[in-house]
Design a protein around this motif. Structure first.
Motif, short mmCIF file in Angstrom:
data_model
loop_
_atom_site.label_atom_id
_atom_site.label_comp_id
_atom_site.label_asym_id
_atom_site.label_seq_id
_atom_site.Cartn_x
_atom_site.Cartn_y
_atom_site.Cartn_z
N LYS A 50 6.41 54.51 18.43
CA LYS A 50 6.26 54.78 20.21
C LYS A 50 5.88 56.17 20.15
N THR A 64 9.23 54.06 15.41
CA THR A 64 8.79 55.31 15.42
C THR A 64 7.65 55.45 15.40
N ARG A 119 23.56 66.81 17.75
CA ARG A 119 23.26 64.88 18.63
C ARG A 119 24.56 64.08 17.22
N ASN A 146 19.67 51.97 15.11
CA ASN A 146 20.46 52.51 16.33
C ASN A 146 20.51 53.79 16.45
N THR A 203 26.61 55.06 18.68
CA THR A 203 25.67 53.78 19.01
C THR A 203 25.14 53.63 17.15
N ARG A 247 17.74 55.21 17.88
CA ARG A 247 17.00 53.88 19.45
C ARG A 247 17.50 54.69 20.05
N GLU A 248 18.50 55.02 19.71
CA GLU A 248 19.76 56.28 20.77
C GLU A 248 18.99 57.15 21.30
N PHE A 259 15.91 57.58 20.77
CA PHE A 259 14.00 57.68 21.14
C PHE A 259 14.18 56.44 21.83
N SER A 260 14.63 56.08 22.54
CA SER A 260 15.43 54.85 23.43
C SER A 260 14.07 53.08 22.64
N LEU A 261 14.27 52.94 21.86
CA LEU A 261 13.36 52.37 21.07
C LEU A 261 13.23 51.26 21.32
N PRO A 262 12.39 49.79 21.28
CA PRO A 262 13.60 48.55 21.25
C PRO A 262 14.13 48.09 21.27
N GLU A 263 14.98 46.90 22.12
CA GLU A 263 16.84 46.19 21.02
C GLU A 263 16.83 46.35 19.42
#
Length: 347
Positions: free
Chosen positions: A27, A24, A132, A149, A136, A152-153, A155-159
């Protein structure tokens, strides 16, 4: 941007959230990151400089909370409610964490859409407190990825999540007489969970075997009187080559000890996760819970379980089955030999 994470769980769980915090911060480098944890567990976060502020709540156990704890909880909740947050994530799956996230009045208030371990849907009351609900990452995944996860959902973090975080420079000197040139192994046999305990006589055999490979073996333990006594017993009769931390090491001191250790051997504890955080090669004994969920994350390791893996899967939820008792000394020493072939050890 200001972000709040709540994880009101055990000490080791705090380290498992550090990959999420690191990703986080990468990013959003200018974000101010807060984390709420249980009082007494915050010390293990000392090596995560990406955290800007830590707030604490009392232990949840009935009979162990005092009026001082209640005042402290009220102060923490008030502090959170008076601070403007853009995002708040509840990662501990408990109501006390949900109260804090609801109190934060963050623009985005996030939690899992179901209640573990049975997977029941979140109650209607709590659903209305969040805007929210994350879906996932459910299922048999490592706890690091379960936390990751969710964030990530949003903030669209790396996989893939990064490693656990404990900066080597955050360690403190410890009082043990270990020279810079000494090679040593660390054993952490102590646990307050009966399902994670392994017989002391078998640990003695492991100590003797490790002394053939290392000049010194250090027994790590917590401040509990039983753990201290068990560590003392493991030190007996070895000409001073086996020494105990005595149960008084801070997490900063443990980090310094593990940073320079050549091997960690132990059970599923916060010390195991700290060894992973500083990339100490590890051999870990697992009974319950399943190893896939809590094994060392992104660090060199070997997991030791009972010999009949298929039988374990069938019996793991049955009462009265002690998987730790089925682990043999030979299996542990075999894992040590395998780990030593991979990691850079002295002759």
């Amino acid at each position: 941007m200001r972000i709040l994470f709540t994880k009101l769980r055990h000490i080791g769980d705090n380290l498992l959230i550090t990959p999420t915090i690191v990703a986080t911060k990468q990013k959003f480098p200018d974000a101010e990151i807060w984390i709420a944890v249980r009082r007494g567990t915050e010390g293990i976060l000392a090596g995560c400089p990406e955290i800007d502020r830590v707030v604490t709540t009392a232990r949840p156990e009935e009979g162990r909370r005092t009026w001082k704890d209640l005042r402290g909880d009220f102060s923490t909740t008030a502090k959170v409610s008076m601070t403007r947050f853009d995002y708040a994530f509840e990662l501990g799956d408990n109501n006390r964490g949900r109260v804090l996230v609801a109190a934060s009045r963050a623009k985005e208030r996030c939690t899992n859409s179901y209640e573990p371990p049975e997977g029941e849907p979140l109650s209607p009351f709590w659903k209305q407190c969040f805007n929210r609900l994350v879906t996932t990452g459910h299922g048999p995944v490592h706890q690091v990825m379960r936390d990751y996860n969710m964030v990530r959902e949003v903030f669209s973090l790396p996989e893939e999540a990064p490693s656990l975080r404990f900066d080597h420079g955050a360690g403190d000197p410890h009082p043990l007489e270990v020279q810079a040139s000494d090679s040593y192994a660390v054993i952490h046999a102590a646990t307050r969970w009966a399902s994670k305990a392994w017989p002391v006589d078998r640990w003695r055999e492991v100590v003797v075997a490790l002394l053939r490979k290392f000049p010194k073996v250090i027994i790590s333990c917590g401040p509990n009187a039983h753990e201290i006594e068990e560590a003392r017993m493991l030190c007996e009769g070895n000409d001073g080559r086996v020494i105990s931390t005595g149960g008084f090491f801070s997490w900063r001191q443990m980090a310094s000890l593990l940073c320079k250790a050549h091997l960690f051997v132990g059970v599923d504890t916060a010390a195991m996760h700290l060894a992973a955080a500083v990339q100490c090669p590890s051999v870990v004994l697992f009974g319950q819970p399943p190893a896939y969920q809590f094994r060392p994350w992104k660090a060199p390791h070997r997991v030791v379980r009972s010999r009949d893996a298929m039988a374990e899967k069938e019996r793991i939820l049955l009462p009265g089955v002690d998987l730790m008792q089925e682990i043999t000394v030979e299996e542990v020493l075999g894992a040590v030999t395998s780990m030593m072939k991979e990691a850079p050890f002295p002759d």
